[in-house]
Write an enzyme that holds these catalytic residues in place. Structure first.
Site, mmCIF file in Angstrom:
data_model
loop_
_atom_site.group_PDB
_atom_site.id
_atom_site.type_symbol
_atom_site.label_atom_id
_atom_site.label_comp_id
_atom_site.label_asym_id
_atom_site.label_seq_id
_atom_site.Cartn_x
_atom_site.Cartn_y
_atom_site.Cartn_z
ATOM 1 N N ARG A 12 0.832 -1.218 0.000
ATOM 2 C CA ARG A 12 0.000 0.000 0.000
ATOM 3 C C ARG A 12 0.863 1.263 0.000
ATOM 4 O O ARG A 12 0.445 2.303 -0.496
ATOM 5 C CB ARG A 12 -1.022 -0.013 1.137
ATOM 6 C CG ARG A 12 -0.455 -0.179 2.520
ATOM 7 C CD ARG A 12 -1.574 -0.480 3.520
ATOM 8 N NE ARG A 12 -1.047 -0.914 4.788
ATOM 9 C CZ ARG A 12 -1.166 -0.223 5.929
ATOM 10 N NH1 ARG A 12 -1.815 0.923 5.953
ATOM 11 N NH2 ARG A 12 -0.663 -0.688 7.048
ATOM 12 N N GLU A 60 -19.220 4.311 0.569
ATOM 13 C CA GLU A 60 -18.498 3.677 -0.532
ATOM 14 C C GLU A 60 -19.334 3.569 -1.801
ATOM 15 O O GLU A 60 -18.809 3.600 -2.910
ATOM 16 C CB GLU A 60 -18.005 2.286 -0.120
ATOM 17 C CG GLU A 60 -16.998 2.289 1.026
ATOM 18 C CD GLU A 60 -17.633 2.437 2.403
ATOM 19 O OE1 GLU A 60 -18.879 2.421 2.506
ATOM 20 O OE2 GLU A 60 -16.884 2.576 3.397
#
Lengths: 314, 272
Positions: A12, A60
């Site tokens: 990440r 989301e």
């Protein structure tokens, strides 16, 4: 191919760092997150390019819709959250708003798999490969290490269409020397170790465990080939066809519908005379714990993998 | 297309309603009720307000319209066909195998701006578009049309929050407030309460109009457009489901049902 298990580095971080680089190269690249930018590392981009970063808040489904709208105005869009909330929560928005229209939206999901750890089952996404790969137009990629993650992110910005990128939470051991060495080849598996007895095909963060398992097998006189499959859809059929007759899939994902599922489709569809041993999460929910302990608990560490293979390989 | 008379809009709307009923009748499938209730709004936008060019459907500074209530596709298809975005003959192959016009909007169709049909999605896409247009410093507008039943979707309110957070005063929404959804009245199925107050609470400027009164529709859009105050705008348009066909008006049975042969004949006579 030459590999060497190296230092631990987080994929990440590779994502965040590469986004910053791409932000300079592509003035039309925008990034969305849903209140997890510190964890997904999109905050790095937000800091550098605040005008092109949009926090959707903890929403989301709307984030994916906004990603679609932005791409319809000609933007390259990266949208991020934890794998559970990037793929599961807005699955239908991804299917109907993004993939059906074949929009240029990259869903970069972090915190995939059981190794999320302490947060437990609600946050351990072990079904995302299955649900993402069932969507037409969707490309599914799980980078193998920090360096390949950089290359994957870079490649995905050049690909005009939807891509799902799956990355874990933790620092994982590198298997490539640098980004050049790790250069992502879309749709191509990489054979990182030759072997004539059986073939281990692994994806994502669990690759170092698979490599170490092959070393344990070697000590026991079993010569295992190791293949890494970063592109899970479209899968490299030829790599599966060319593999040894005993194939082992290794993934931090449910054995149903993930890498093992994809490989079994190739074997069955081509009528190949191969046996497949699927190693992954055995269709169950995870539990809280430290990532490395959970790997042992779910028998996904190198020793458990090697033991299972020895049991099944006769 | 600013200088169009109310009489002309009425004539066009009648033709659009005729097309809607005919295409659904030929397909023996589709949603007449919500297409007819939205007709006057969509016609006003495309013939009286929006900057669009059927010859150049992708020009960068165009105004954009997202039909969030995608099941009302017959109204947008009819308008786009009449404006020349594609061959009008396609209308008669609506919902049929191999036809251009899918049951719900798809960007493969010239003039369609987003794939919609799954409720709640379109407003989010419109929010993203409005954001993208602002980033590009365009002086255009993004319009979206929601069903009132659609406002039961949680995503609508996620999008409503985002639109006001990002100060999208280039976004104008409509709620086609016909008070009916498939299972019955919105009040009985899942009461929406005061939709105007809800959008106001989310930071939108809200206007309430008669969705079949062209003067009100056009004037309200022009007023909303002129308010560059950082607030997105929502126009709650009170409408009649099935408007224009006597036996479909306020009749929940025609939410998603095609007229039979005799009903089709009668409806087309009423609209001729």
């Amino acid at each position: 191919m030459d590999y060497k298990i190296g230092d631990k580095k987080a994929m990440r971080n590779a994502y965040g760092e590469t986004l910053v680089e791409l932000g300079k190269e592509y003035p039309n690249l925008v990034v969305l997150d849903s209140d997890l930018s510190g964890s997904t590392k999109t905050a790095m981009f937000a800091k550098q390019y605040p005008d092109r970063f949009f926090n959707a808040g903890i929403a989301e489904q709307n984030m994916i819709g906004m990603a679609s709208g932005l791409s319809l105005t000609g933007k390259i869009v990266f949208a991020s959250s934890f794998a559970m909330f990037a793929s599961g929560r807005p699955w239908e928005q991804i299917r109907n708003s993004v993939a059906y229209a074949n929009l240029n939206v990259k869903i970069a999901a972090t915190h995939s798999g059981i190794t999320v750890g302490e947060d437990g089952a609600t946050h351990q996404m072990t079904e995302d490969i299955a649900i993402m790969r069932a969507i037409p137009n969707m490309i599914v990629i799980a980078p193998s290490d920090y360096y390949e993650a950089k290359s994957v992110i870079r490649w995905s910005a050049t690909y005009d269409g939807p891509v799902y990128i799956r990355m874990p939470r933790g620092d994982t051991e590198t298997i490539f020397k640098d980004e050049e060495d790790a250069k992502f080849a879309f749709g191509k598996a990489k054979i990182i170790k030759d072997g004539k007895d059986l073939t281990i095909i692994a994806t994502g963060e669990i690759i170092p465990e698979a490599i170490k398992a092959s070393e344990i097998l070697k000590e026991k006189g079993i010569d295992a080939e190791v293949i890494i499959m970063a592109t899970i859809k479209p899968i490299d059929e030829q790599a599966v066809i060319n593999s040894n007759d005993f194939v082992v899939s290794v993934e931090d994902h449910n054995i149903i519908g993930g890498l093992g599922g994809a490989i079994s489709e190739v074997i069955a569809s081509n009528g190949l005379n191969k046996k497949l041993l699927r190693i992954g999460i055995n269709d169950e929910f995870g539990e809280s714990g430290k990532a490395n302990e959970l790997l042992k608990y779910y028998k996904l560490d190198s020793e458990s993998i090697a033991k299972k293979i020895i049991e099944e390989f006769k | 297309m600013d200088n169009i008379s109310i009489d002309e809009l009425k004539t066009i709307s009648k033709k659009i309603r005729y097309n809607i009923v005919k295409m659904i009748g030929l397909a023996n499938s589709g949603h007449p009720g919500g297409s007819l209730s939205a007709t006057d709004i969509v016609v006003s936008l495309y013939y009286g307000i929006m900057n669009i060019d059927p010859k150049n459907p992708n020009k960068k500074d165009r105004d954009r319209f997202v039909l969030s209530k995608g099941h009302a596709s017959p109204v947008i298809y009819s308008v786009l066909a009449e404006l020349g975005f594609f061959d009008k003959e396609e209308l008669w192959r609506f919902r049929q195998t191999g036809g251009l016009l899918q049951g719900h909007p798809n960007i493969k169709i010239p003039g369609i701006e987003a794939n919609t049909g799954s409720l709640g999605h379109g407003i989010s896409v419109a929010v993203g578009m409005a954001l993208g247009c602002k980033l590009d410093k365009l002086d255009n507008m993004v319009y979206t049309l929601l069903g009132d039943g659609e406002c039961q979707e949680g995503q609508v309110w996620e999008a409503a929050m985002a639109a006001s957070h990002y100060k999208l005063d280039n976004l104008i929404g409509f709620v086609d407030r016909n008070r009916l959804q498939i299972d019955g009245s919105t009040k009985d199925v899942m009461c929406l309460g005061d939709i105007s107050e809800k959008f106001k609470a989310f930071g939108w400027d809200v206007y309430e109009i008669d969705g079949h009164d062209y003067n009100q529709i056009i004037n309200t859009i022009n007023t909303a457009k002129s308010q560059k105050n950082g607030a997105p705008k929502m126009i709650i348009a009170n409408t009649i489901k099935g408007k224009g066909v006597s036996f479909m008006e306020d009749n929940v049975a025609f939410h998603g049902k095609a007229p039979n042969k005799e009903e089709l004949k009668q409806a087309l006579e009423e609209l001729s």
